[in-house]
Design a protein around this motif. Structure first.
Motif, PDB file in Angstrom:
ATOM      1  N   HIS A   1       6.176  15.650  10.801  1.00 43.07           N
ATOM      2  CA  HIS A   1       6.596  14.609  11.743  1.00 43.07           C
ATOM      3  C   HIS A   1       7.743  13.817  11.120  1.00 43.07           C
ATOM      4  CE1 HIS A   1       3.397  14.896  14.796  1.00 43.07           C
ATOM      5  NE2 HIS A   1       2.686  15.371  13.789  1.00 43.07           N
ATOM      6  N   ASP A   2       8.733  13.513  11.928  1.00 42.81           N
ATOM      7  CA  ASP A   2       9.852  12.720  11.432  1.00 42.81           C
ATOM      8  C   ASP A   2       9.361  11.320  11.083  1.00 42.81           C
ATOM      9  OD1 ASP A   2      10.851  10.681  13.721  1.00 42.81           O
ATOM     10  OD2 ASP A   2      10.018  12.497  14.624  1.00 42.81           O
TER      11      ASP A   2
ATOM     12  N   ILE B   1       5.143   5.356  13.876  1.00 46.42           N
ATOM     13  CA  ILE B   1       4.587   4.868  15.141  1.00 46.42           C
ATOM     14  C   ILE B   1       3.170   5.392  15.337  1.00 46.42           C
ATOM     15  CG2 ILE B   1       4.808   4.973  17.656  1.00 46.42           C
ATOM     16  CD1 ILE B   1       7.909   5.074  17.159  1.00 46.42           C
ATOM     17  N   LEU B   2       2.975   6.687  15.118  1.00 49.95           N
ATOM     18  CA  LEU B   2       1.644   7.287  15.269  1.00 49.95           C
ATOM     19  C   LEU B   2       0.659   6.685  14.282  1.00 49.95           C
ATOM     20  CD1 LEU B   2       2.733  10.991  15.769  1.00 49.95           C
ATOM     21  CD2 LEU B   2       1.668   9.509  17.492  1.00 49.95           C
ATOM     22  N   ALA B   3       1.106   6.436  13.065  1.00 49.37           N
ATOM     23  CA  ALA B   3       0.227   5.845  12.057  1.00 49.37           C
ATOM     24  C   ALA B   3      -0.262   4.466  12.481  1.00 49.37           C
ATOM     25  CB  ALA B   3       0.955   5.770  10.713  1.00 49.37           C
ATOM     26  N   VAL B   4       0.629   3.659  13.046  1.00 51.45           N
ATOM     27  CA  VAL B   4       0.234   2.327  13.513  1.00 51.45           C
ATOM     28  C   VAL B   4      -0.752   2.445  14.668  1.00 51.45           C
ATOM     29  CG1 VAL B   4       1.044   0.191  14.608  1.00 51.45           C
ATOM     30  CG2 VAL B   4       2.328   1.178  12.697  1.00 51.45           C
TER      31      VAL B   4
ATOM     32  N   MET C   1      12.034   4.479   7.947  1.00 47.87           N
ATOM     33  CA  MET C   1      11.055   3.753   8.727  1.00 47.87           C
ATOM     34  C   MET C   1       9.713   3.782   8.007  1.00 47.87           C
ATOM     35  SD  MET C   1      12.481   2.690  11.451  1.00 47.87           S
ATOM     36  CE  MET C   1      14.220   2.674  11.137  1.00 47.87           C
ATOM     37  N   THR C   2       9.001   2.676   8.133  1.00 45.12           N
ATOM     38  CA  THR C   2       7.673   2.602   7.554  1.00 45.12           C
ATOM     39  C   THR C   2       6.722   1.987   8.571  1.00 45.12           C
ATOM     40  OG1 THR C   2       7.969   0.377   6.650  1.00 45.12           O
ATOM     41  CG2 THR C   2       8.643   2.228   5.235  1.00 45.12           C
ATOM     42  N   VAL C   3       5.459   1.995   8.236  1.00 42.47           N
ATOM     43  CA  VAL C   3       4.437   1.394   9.089  1.00 42.47           C
ATOM     44  C   VAL C   3       4.754  -0.081   9.325  1.00 42.47           C
ATOM     45  CG1 VAL C   3       1.992   0.782   9.149  1.00 42.47           C
ATOM     46  CG2 VAL C   3       2.685   3.068   8.408  1.00 42.47           C
TER      47      VAL C   3
ATOM     48  N   ARG D   1      -6.419  -1.943   7.750  1.00 39.67           N
ATOM     49  CA  ARG D   1      -5.695  -1.114   8.718  1.00 39.67           C
ATOM     50  C   ARG D   1      -4.264  -0.826   8.293  1.00 39.67           C
ATOM     51  NH1 ARG D   1      -8.169  -1.575  14.661  1.00 39.67           N
ATOM     52  NH2 ARG D   1     -10.303  -1.548  13.971  1.00 39.67           N
ATOM     53  N   VAL D   2      -3.638  -1.725   7.560  1.00 36.86           N
ATOM     54  CA  VAL D   2      -2.285  -1.452   7.079  1.00 36.86           C
ATOM     55  C   VAL D   2      -2.328  -0.340   6.027  1.00 36.86           C
ATOM     56  CG1 VAL D   2      -0.264  -2.410   5.904  1.00 36.86           C
ATOM     57  CG2 VAL D   2      -1.438  -3.763   7.627  1.00 36.86           C
ATOM     58  N   ILE D   3      -3.327  -0.386   5.148  1.00 39.83           N
ATOM     59  CA  ILE D   3      -3.489   0.681   4.158  1.00 39.83           C
ATOM     60  C   ILE D   3      -3.814   1.989   4.864  1.00 39.83           C
ATOM     61  CG2 ILE D   3      -4.943   1.520   2.258  1.00 39.83           C
ATOM     62  CD1 ILE D   3      -5.130  -1.457   1.366  1.00 39.83           C
ATOM     63  N   ASP D   4      -4.707   1.931   5.861  1.00 44.10           N
ATOM     64  CA  ASP D   4      -5.032   3.121   6.650  1.00 44.10           C
ATOM     65  C   ASP D   4      -3.765   3.692   7.276  1.00 44.10           C
ATOM     66  OD1 ASP D   4      -7.652   2.465   6.020  1.00 44.10           O
ATOM     67  OD2 ASP D   4      -8.208   1.903   8.064  1.00 44.10           O
ATOM     68  N   GLY D   5      -2.953   2.823   7.854  1.00 41.07           N
ATOM     69  CA  GLY D   5      -1.705   3.261   8.477  1.00 41.07           C
ATOM     70  C   GLY D   5      -0.766   3.920   7.478  1.00 41.07           C
ATOM     71  N   GLY D   6      -0.694   3.370   6.285  1.00 40.01           N
ATOM     72  CA  GLY D   6       0.154   3.963   5.250  1.00 40.01           C
ATOM     73  C   GLY D   6      -0.313   5.351   4.858  1.00 40.01           C
ATOM     74  N   ALA D   7      -1.617   5.530   4.752  1.00 34.62           N
ATOM     75  CA  ALA D   7      -2.171   6.844   4.413  1.00 34.62           C
ATOM     76  C   ALA D   7      -1.887   7.851   5.527  1.00 34.62           C
ATOM     77  CB  ALA D   7      -3.671   6.732   4.161  1.00 34.62           C
ATOM     78  N   VAL D   8      -2.075   7.442   6.769  1.00 33.26           N
ATOM     79  CA  VAL D   8      -1.823   8.325   7.914  1.00 33.26           C
ATOM     80  C   VAL D   8      -0.331   8.675   7.987  1.00 33.26           C
ATOM     81  CG1 VAL D   8      -1.871   8.488  10.432  1.00 33.26           C
ATOM     82  CG2 VAL D   8      -3.833   7.548   9.199  1.00 33.26           C
ATOM     83  N   TYR D   9       0.520   7.705   7.737  1.00 34.56           N
ATOM     84  CA  TYR D   9       1.969   7.933   7.739  1.00 34.56           C
ATOM     85  C   TYR D   9       2.341   9.049   6.766  1.00 34.56           C
ATOM     86  CZ  TYR D   9       6.918   6.913   6.786  1.00 34.56           C
ATOM     87  OH  TYR D   9       8.276   6.993   6.607  1.00 34.56           O
TER      88      TYR D   9
END
Length: 117
Positions: A89-90, A96-99, A1-3, A73-81
């Motif tokens: 975190h699985d 999901i949390l990153a998004v 799974m990815t962002v 925000r997509v780049i931000d989400g990738g970094a958080v992921y």
């Protein structure tokens, strides 16, 4: 799974999926189950916000993204992921949390972060 897998879903759908990932899904998912999952996911996220802020907001990669007007925000989400996966975190809940965090915006999410330990 990815962002990218979750980016097109609504917040309600994301909270539902988060709740289902945390609680586990039964044999059949009824509308009541989906509602329960959504409520649980929202509650869990609210209760874990401070913990998530500690992981995310003081990380060097996020510090480099804060305060930039070109933040994507997509780049931000990738970094958080990546950060969340590195903290156990699985892949599903991390994505999901990153998004959700990226949609809030790193600046807003981190504005109330506890001090760095």
């Amino acid at each position: 799974m990815t962002v990218d897998t979750y980016w097109g879903q609504t917040d309600d759908e994301l909270y539902e999926r988060l709740g289902a990932a945390l609680l586990g899904e039964g044999l059949g998912v009824s509308p009541d189950d989906r509602d329960s999952h959504r409520k649980f996911g929202r509650s869990w996220f609210a209760n874990k916000t401070r913990e998530l802020q500690r992981i995310v907001c003081h990380a060097e990669v996020v510090q480099g993204l804060l305060g930039t007007s070109t933040s994507d925000r997509v780049i931000d989400g990738g970094a958080v992921y990546e950060l969340l996966q590195g903290h156990g975190h699985d892949p599903v809940s991390a994505a999901i949390l990153a998004v959700l965090i990226a949609r809030i915006g790193l600046g807003t999410f981190c504005a109330t972060a506890p001090p760095k330990p």
